[in-house]
Motif scaffolding. Sequence first.
Motif, short mmCIF file in Angstrom:
data_model
loop_
_atom_site.label_atom_id
_atom_site.label_comp_id
_atom_site.label_asym_id
_atom_site.label_seq_id
_atom_site.Cartn_x
_atom_site.Cartn_y
_atom_site.Cartn_z
N GLU A 45 39.03 35.56 32.33
CA GLU A 45 40.37 36.11 32.50
C GLU A 45 41.44 35.04 32.34
O GLU A 45 42.49 35.27 31.73
CB GLU A 45 40.48 36.77 33.89
N MET A 46 41.17 33.85 32.86
CA MET A 46 42.11 32.75 32.71
C MET A 46 42.30 32.39 31.24
O MET A 46 43.43 32.19 30.76
CB MET A 46 41.62 31.53 33.48
N LEU A 47 41.21 32.30 30.50
CA LEU A 47 41.29 31.98 29.08
C LEU A 47 41.98 33.11 28.31
O LEU A 47 42.78 32.84 27.40
CB LEU A 47 39.88 31.75 28.52
N ARG A 48 41.66 34.33 28.65
CA ARG A 48 42.25 35.49 27.94
C ARG A 48 43.76 35.52 28.08
O ARG A 48 44.49 35.86 27.14
CB ARG A 48 41.64 36.79 28.49
N ARG A 49 44.23 35.14 29.25
CA ARG A 49 45.67 35.18 29.52
C ARG A 49 46.37 33.87 29.17
O ARG A 49 47.59 33.77 29.29
CB ARG A 49 45.92 35.53 30.99
N GLY A 50 45.57 32.86 28.80
CA GLY A 50 46.18 31.59 28.46
C GLY A 50 46.68 30.81 29.65
O GLY A 50 47.56 29.94 29.51
N TRP A 51 46.11 31.09 30.83
CA TRP A 51 46.52 30.37 32.03
C TRP A 51 45.76 29.05 32.13
O TRP A 51 44.57 28.98 31.80
CB TRP A 51 46.21 31.19 33.28
N PRO A 52 46.40 27.98 32.60
CA PRO A 52 45.70 26.70 32.80
C PRO A 52 44.57 26.90 33.81
O PRO A 52 44.72 27.60 34.81
CB PRO A 52 46.78 25.78 33.35
N LEU A 53 43.43 26.26 33.55
CA LEU A 53 42.27 26.46 34.40
C LEU A 53 42.44 25.89 35.80
O LEU A 53 41.71 26.25 36.72
CB LEU A 53 41.03 25.84 33.75
N ASP A 54 43.42 25.00 35.98
CA ASP A 54 43.68 24.44 37.30
C ASP A 54 44.81 25.16 38.02
O ASP A 54 45.29 24.68 39.06
CB ASP A 54 43.97 22.94 37.21
N ASP A 55 45.24 26.31 37.50
CA ASP A 55 46.30 27.10 38.13
C ASP A 55 45.67 27.92 39.25
O ASP A 55 45.15 29.02 39.02
CB ASP A 55 46.95 28.01 37.08
N ALA A 56 45.70 27.39 40.46
CA ALA A 56 45.00 28.02 41.59
C ALA A 56 45.52 29.41 41.90
O ALA A 56 44.74 30.33 42.19
CB ALA A 56 45.12 27.13 42.83
N GLU A 57 46.82 29.61 41.81
CA GLU A 57 47.39 30.92 42.17
C GLU A 57 46.88 32.01 41.25
O GLU A 57 46.43 33.07 41.71
CB GLU A 57 48.92 30.86 42.10
N HIS A 58 46.92 31.76 39.94
CA HIS A 58 46.43 32.76 39.00
C HIS A 58 44.91 32.91 39.09
O HIS A 58 44.38 34.02 38.93
CB HIS A 58 46.84 32.39 37.57
N ALA A 59 44.22 31.81 39.35
CA ALA A 59 42.77 31.87 39.46
C ALA A 59 42.34 32.73 40.65
O ALA A 59 41.39 33.50 40.56
CB ALA A 59 42.19 30.47 39.59
N VAL A 60 43.06 32.62 41.75
CA VAL A 60 42.76 33.44 42.92
C VAL A 60 43.03 34.91 42.62
O VAL A 60 42.25 35.79 43.01
CB VAL A 60 43.59 32.97 44.13
N ASP A 61 44.11 35.19 41.90
CA ASP A 61 44.40 36.57 41.50
C ASP A 61 43.26 37.12 40.64
O ASP A 61 42.82 38.27 40.83
CB ASP A 61 45.71 36.63 40.71
N ALA A 62 42.79 36.31 39.70
CA ALA A 62 41.69 36.74 38.83
C ALA A 62 40.41 36.95 39.64
O ALA A 62 39.67 37.91 39.40
CB ALA A 62 41.46 35.70 37.73
N ALA A 63 40.16 36.08 40.61
CA ALA A 63 38.97 36.21 41.45
C ALA A 63 39.01 37.51 42.25
O ALA A 63 37.98 38.17 42.44
CB ALA A 63 38.84 35.02 42.37
N GLY A 64 40.19 37.87 42.71
CA GLY A 64 40.32 39.09 43.50
C GLY A 64 40.00 40.34 42.71
O GLY A 64 39.63 41.38 43.28
N GLN A 65 40.11 40.27 41.38
CA GLN A 65 39.86 41.42 40.53
C GLN A 65 38.41 41.51 40.05
O GLN A 65 38.03 42.48 39.39
CB GLN A 65 40.78 41.35 39.30
N VAL A 66 37.59 40.52 40.37
CA VAL A 66 36.20 40.53 39.90
C VAL A 66 35.43 41.69 40.54
O VAL A 66 35.42 41.85 41.75
CB VAL A 66 35.51 39.19 40.23
N ASP A 67 34.79 42.48 39.68
CA ASP A 67 33.99 43.62 40.12
C ASP A 67 32.51 43.27 39.92
O ASP A 67 32.05 43.14 38.78
CB ASP A 67 34.37 44.86 39.29
N LEU A 68 31.79 43.12 41.01
CA LEU A 68 30.39 42.70 40.91
C LEU A 68 29.51 43.74 40.22
O LEU A 68 28.41 43.41 39.75
CB LEU A 68 29.82 42.41 42.30
N THR A 69 29.98 44.97 40.13
CA THR A 69 29.20 46.03 39.48
C THR A 69 29.48 46.11 37.98
O THR A 69 28.88 46.92 37.28
CB THR A 69 29.48 47.40 40.11
N ALA A 70 30.40 45.28 37.49
CA ALA A 70 30.79 45.38 36.08
C ALA A 70 30.81 44.02 35.41
O ALA A 70 31.68 43.74 34.58
CB ALA A 70 32.16 46.06 35.97
#
Length: 216
Positions: A45-70
Amino acid sequence: MPLPLLIAIDGPAASGKGTLARRLADYFHLAHLDTGLTYRAVAHEMLRRGWPLDDAEHAVDAAGQVDLTALDKHALSAHAVADAASKVAVIPEVRRVLVDKQRAFAAQEGGAVIDGRDIGTVVCPDAEVKLFVTASAEVRAGRRLRDIESRGGHAELDEILDDIRRRDERDMGRADSPLRPATDAHLLDTSEMSIEAAFQAARAIVDDALAKRKQA
């Protein structure tokens, strides 16, 4: 009703832990989670959106959206995603979000097999069976090369070996939840083992734990 069986499997990249985890899950009829895919999902998700990999705020947002069933292993198998995942994984806030999801998976009624880098030490320290699966960096690089070539790709062995060593250094050297065996983990070096031999060795460890459970 028998107690749920929780098996925690840790180890470095290309050690064979994922294949072993899937075999054990099938044999013992347990759910399986490759926690590495949860970090890859964040990285993707970080790569898809072009966000820096060390951007903690966006990374946490992306982590919150992770669906373990998908979790789509095929979509998350690209080398760039795997490399990015080990960089995202050093962010403590991301680890906290994903560990909560992983623990919820582990707590399901029927039990589970969970593999990753910090399962026996952090995610599921009370797992009934803990395995730490490893192999030499050279063997792991060879396995990774064969996997890439089997899918029609091309890579250089030296480059893969360098990449594995860099990932090992990141995983083992991170301040939060570094890769290391739990003190009560069974060590399984698969450098000279076939997949079948590794499975039989791991199954024997699980069978022994179940036998001891009955005697308790």
